[in-house]
Design an enzyme around this catalytic site. Structure first.
Site, PDB file in Angstrom:
ATOM      1  CB  SER A 180      -9.041   7.634   5.398  1.00  0.00           C
ATOM      2  OG  SER A 180      -9.194   7.015   6.653  1.00  0.00           O
ATOM      3  CG  HIS A 207      -2.172  -0.829   1.020  1.00  0.00           C
ATOM      4  ND1 HIS A 207      -3.240  -0.807   1.884  1.00  0.00           N
ATOM      5  CD2 HIS A 207      -2.525  -1.663   0.014  1.00  0.00           C
ATOM      6  CE1 HIS A 207      -4.208  -1.593   1.418  1.00  0.00           C
ATOM      7  NE2 HIS A 207      -3.788  -2.129   0.297  1.00  0.00           N
ATOM      8  CD  GLU A 251      -1.383   4.543   3.620  1.00  0.00           C
ATOM      9  OE1 GLU A 251      -1.267   3.677   2.720  1.00  0.00           O
ATOM     10  OE2 GLU A 251      -2.475   5.082   3.900  1.00  0.00           O
ATOM     11  CB  CYS A 299      -6.739   0.250   4.805  1.00  0.00           C
ATOM     12  SG  CYS A 299      -5.155  -0.633   4.772  1.00  0.00           S
ATOM     13  CB  CYS A 310      -1.932   1.885   6.114  1.00  0.00           C
ATOM     14  SG  CYS A 310      -1.531   1.017   4.569  1.00  0.00           S
TER      15      CYS A 310
END
Lengths: 152, 152
Positions: free
Chosen positions: B84, B59, B61, B86, B89
């Site tokens: 935002s 992902h 992040e 998940c 993360c």
């Protein structure tokens, strides 16, 4: 989901322990994991690679998850790990809807598995003394590396 | 920790948006992130690589976190992300003690940022209409890929 019999749980833990021992032999953090499909197929396995790859993002569970490749769904899958999953790895399990987590031990470190249980994930804690001994030896000899791995 | 001024927050979001746009141009999921140090230095940045690397574990992040390499502490650091975070993360942020999260938008997807706030992480939600538009377009055109990325 069917109940997991103990023999299967222990056999699956064996794959994760093999990964952990490989990591230890490489000079790394000895935590291993494996992801099993709903039908019992091994989808992927791996171990912590912080030291080996200079990569803080590869915990055992993320390594196994990556090795399994893209899956359309994780419904019915089981993440097997030698150690109670940290928040990072617990978040992985929750986000992707992995149904079950089999854990070698939660004595040397207690992560987010109660939180997972509260959110409907089946938790099987095996309390394996060999897993405890492996982590206890490692943490005793490498306290700074261990603290780095869990962000403390 | 010092209060983050809005100009800095928006400038940092710019790095994450650049990453997201790079991912989009590569045919991937357009989410980008960047990790900034306590002194404002860029430590690492990256974007979602599910499609590009066939890697469900990367992902935005986690890509930024990996790019930053091993750090002794994450105290005072800021994770900047276009969307935002998940649970996966969010778990990363909590486990490693990242102090602050700057978020482009939480309209098209609402992850674990309230949970992070409840655990002492400072959340700066910028409500950027450009981030919303980018995700809305992407989700509209690629619903199956998007559902795969969030495990739904």
């Amino acid at each position: 989901m069917e109940l997991l019999d103990r023999a299967t749980a222990w056999s699956w833990l064996g794959s994760a322990v093999e990964e952990a021992r490989t990591g230890l032999a490489e000079g790394g953090v000895p935590i291993g994991a494996a992801l099993y499909g709903a039908d019992g197929t091994l989808l992927g396995r791996g171990h912590n690679r912080r030291v080996q790859d200079d990569d803080p993002s590869t915990h055992a569970e993320t390594a196994a998850f990556r090795a399994a490749g893209r899956q359309r769904t994780y419904r019915g899958t089981t993440m097997v790990t030698t150690l109670s999953p940290c928040w990072y790895c617990s978040g992985l399990v929750r986000q992707f809807g992995i149904s079950r987590v089999v854990i070698g031990e939660a004595v040397t470190f207690r992560g987010g598995h109660d939180w997972l249980a509260a959110h409907g994930v089946e938790i099987v804690l095996l309390d394996d003394p060999d897993c405890v001994a492996m982590m206890r030896d490692f943490i005793g000899s490498n306290p700074a590396l261990w603290n780095e791995d869990i962000g403390e």
